[in-house]
Design an enzyme around this catalytic site. Structure first.
Site, PDB file in Angstrom:
ATOM      1  N   ALA A   1       0.816  -1.271   0.011  1.00  0.00           N
ATOM      2  CA  ALA A   1      -0.074   0.083  -0.028  1.00  0.00           C
ATOM      3  C   ALA A   1       0.926   1.144  -0.125  1.00  0.00           C
ATOM      4  O   ALA A   1       0.426   2.263  -0.344  1.00  0.00           O
ATOM      5  CB  ALA A   1      -0.773  -0.116   1.398  1.00  0.00           C
ATOM      6  N   LYS A   2       2.017   1.030   0.330  1.00  0.00           N
ATOM      7  CA  LYS A   2       3.074   2.205   0.468  1.00  0.00           C
ATOM      8  C   LYS A   2       2.204   3.242   1.094  1.00  0.00           C
ATOM      9  O   LYS A   2       2.563   4.598   0.560  1.00  0.00           O
ATOM     10  CB  LYS A   2       3.483   2.685  -0.643  1.00  0.00           C
ATOM     11  CG  LYS A   2       4.226   1.436  -1.684  1.00  0.00           C
ATOM     12  CD  LYS A   2       5.087   1.697  -2.883  1.00  0.00           C
ATOM     13  CE  LYS A   2       5.882   0.524  -3.375  1.00  0.00           C
ATOM     14  NZ  LYS A   2       5.015  -0.579  -4.027  1.00  0.00           N
ATOM     15  N   ARG A   3       1.682   3.330   1.944  1.00  0.00           N
ATOM     16  CA  ARG A   3       1.147   4.398   2.787  1.00  0.00           C
ATOM     17  C   ARG A   3       2.059   5.121   3.662  1.00  0.00           C
ATOM     18  O   ARG A   3       3.295   4.495   4.151  1.00  0.00           O
ATOM     19  CB  ARG A   3       0.035   4.104   3.839  1.00  0.00           C
ATOM     20  CG  ARG A   3      -1.102   3.223   3.352  1.00  0.00           C
ATOM     21  CD  ARG A   3      -2.016   3.981   2.285  1.00  0.00           C
ATOM     22  NE  ARG A   3      -3.076   3.615   1.792  1.00  0.00           N
ATOM     23  CZ  ARG A   3      -3.377   2.870   0.852  1.00  0.00           C
ATOM     24  NH1 ARG A   3      -2.231   2.767  -0.253  1.00  0.00           N
ATOM     25  NH2 ARG A   3      -4.503   2.387   0.469  1.00  0.00           N
TER      26      ARG A   3
ATOM     27  N   THR B   1       3.651  -2.336   3.256  1.00  0.00           N
ATOM     28  CA  THR B   1       4.865  -1.473   2.964  1.00  0.00           C
ATOM     29  C   THR B   1       4.322  -0.023   3.090  1.00  0.00           C
ATOM     30  O   THR B   1       3.235   0.630   2.930  1.00  0.00           O
ATOM     31  CB  THR B   1       4.928  -1.526   1.330  1.00  0.00           C
ATOM     32  OG1 THR B   1       3.825  -1.051   0.441  1.00  0.00           O
ATOM     33  CG2 THR B   1       5.468  -3.044   0.920  1.00  0.00           C
TER      34      THR B   1
ATOM     35  N   ASP C   1       3.461   5.275  -6.781  1.00  0.00           N
ATOM     36  CA  ASP C   1       4.014   3.951  -7.035  1.00  0.00           C
ATOM     37  C   ASP C   1       4.609   3.647  -8.491  1.00  0.00           C
ATOM     38  O   ASP C   1       4.379   4.763  -9.071  1.00  0.00           O
ATOM     39  CB  ASP C   1       2.931   2.731  -6.708  1.00  0.00           C
ATOM     40  CG  ASP C   1       3.504   1.577  -6.288  1.00  0.00           C
ATOM     41  OD1 ASP C   1       4.199   1.056  -6.931  1.00  0.00           O
ATOM     42  OD2 ASP C   1       2.984   0.921  -5.164  1.00  0.00           O
TER      43      ASP C   1
END
Lengths: 302, 302
Positions: free
Chosen positions: A121-123, A150, B125
């Protein structure tokens, strides 16, 4: 209760595999039977109370299709994967249907698989916002109870700690991405002499890993990512897990990657496994391609 | 069709206001009548097909409560706001209910307000994943048709372009955040002599703004954020819009901020407006606090 790292280590051991299966489900690449059924259903915007019931019914049906396909892929790779990694964007792009689907998928992984479930999710946000993301992704209360996620650390420790404070969960900090344009932002040289991604790696290893549950995203060696970048991250965190993207659709060089990453790591392949085929042989192809990746990695590990 | 920037400029002009109303709805801070009703409903995990219908019915009811509260706040601030900014995490943390609620809210803003709707999602992303996020946040197809979003550029131009390619949408790059720990990541000195956030600002202004739809997140001046940081971002992008967080719950200094930001900007306040009161006077308080912020900003603008 096992921690994320313990569960991951056990899955690596049992399946003798470092393959992360990326569940980036692209509707248009699903096999015909699922794709046709999905696309035959109307849109379900869920933004109008007057037709909400009908929309939710359609969303539910669409979710069941995505879930059925995901289940096929999971079942086909269960003996080969060490971890499952759905990518948030592919579910968000399907609206409420995707939100229901991801819940069914994570629940299935938790109940039926020995592998941990990681949300890509790369938050990254300020503390009280990050706490809401932790609720959204790691907690029982929302139906999306992942064991790891993530994160993006650009807002500092405050953006990371609300996740690392769950000692059993894994927090994978985006450090040295593998995509072609990553270098322009992370391979910037600092006054201190190190690259920015090395600074990120040091922060993660030295400051944010108090609970031993931090890992790093470190991309595969490729024309965009010199081997020394992987080696340098390994020097900074000799014992830390790497999530390695960039093999498969992205043209990473596996041998160099495995040699440079030596230590704890797992290598992701998404469309290379999940969408290895759109034909009726999609399960066999998913099994084959994940098995091949596992064996290739193991060959270079020796 | 107006672009995001045109719509924003018009709203600033019409309401003589640079107030961004942050719709970060915290269930526990909603006024009693909404909060009690919401909390009286059971959880709706939506992760089990056998009870999915019941769960979706509960989620719908919860969504209607969040939406009703949001509508009250929007109506109370309609003549004062220049933009509305829901924060993604607060909806994601409410599971499928939150996902339905955010769709109702953005639809209401699009239909009933002159202000643009900005999703504070800080997504970032690789290209094909960012394209899925663009579908999720900016497109008709998912019910969440925002006019702008915040993005994280750590993966480079590839993470930004899939959003900027929509010429009518706004793309707000996280540059100099306002939270206490932001400095440790963005105020790192580069070999070139500039700070990392200045490098981000230059990339955004010089490379990613081909369609004139890029803006920057630049925090308010505070004990954690020296005035020179805001001034420096303004020097790099004299004509670029700043979304300024850090006033309100975070102790930013308004006068210095307004003076340093001079040029196109808007200042966010979230809980300071949306949760200005949990009592029966919450609408009046939301109106009062947004009006006060508008007037304070305008005072320093003269």
């Amino acid at each position: 209760m096992m921690t994320f790292v313990e569960k991951l280590e056990e899955a690596i051991e049992i399946n003798n595999s470092r393959v992360c299966v990326g569940l980036d489900i692209d509707i248009n690449k699903m096999p015909g039977v699922y794709k046709d059924e999905y696309l035959s259903l109307p849109r379900a915007l869920c933004n109008n109370l007057e037709v909400m019931e009908e929309d939710l019914e359609i969303a539910r049906k669409k979710a069941e299709i995505i879930f059925a396909f995901a289940k096929d892929i999971i079942d086909a790779t269960k003996e080969v994967a060490c971890i499952y990694k759905p990518q948030a964007a592919y579910y968000e792009s399907q609206g409420v249907a995707g939100e229901i689907a991801i819940r069914l998928i994570v629940q299935y992984i938790l109940e039926e698989c020995d592998q941990p479930a990681l949300y890509d999710a790369k938050r990254g946000d300020i503390d009280r916002t990050a706490e809401q993301y932790a609720l959204a992704i790691l907690e029982d209360s929302t139906g999306k109870k992942f064991e790891a996620l993530t994160v993006n650390s650009y807002m500092g420790g405050e953006a990371v700690m609300p996740f690392t404070k769950y000692p059993n969960k894994g927090v994978i900090v985006l450090c040295r991405p593998s995509n072609p344009t990553a270098g322009e932002m992370c391979r910037v040289r600092l006054e201190s002499g190190e690259y920015y991604f090395e600074y990120v790696a040091r922060k993660a290893v030295e400051e944010w890993n108090k609970n031993g549950n931090v890992a790093l995203v470190v991309g595969a060696v490729s024309e965009h990512l010199p081997r020394e970048d992987v080696e340098s991250c390994r020097r900074i965190g000799p014992q830390i897990f790497f999530l390695i993207p960039g093999i498969g659709a992205q043209p990473g060089i596996l041998k160099d990657t495995v040699e440079a990453a030596k230590g704890p790591f797992f290598i992701n392949s998404s469309s290379g496994i999940t969408h290895a085929s759109s034909g009726p042989d999609y399960k066999e192809k998913a099994h084959e391609s994940s098995t091949k990746l596992r064996d290739d990695i193991n060959k270079y590990l020796r």
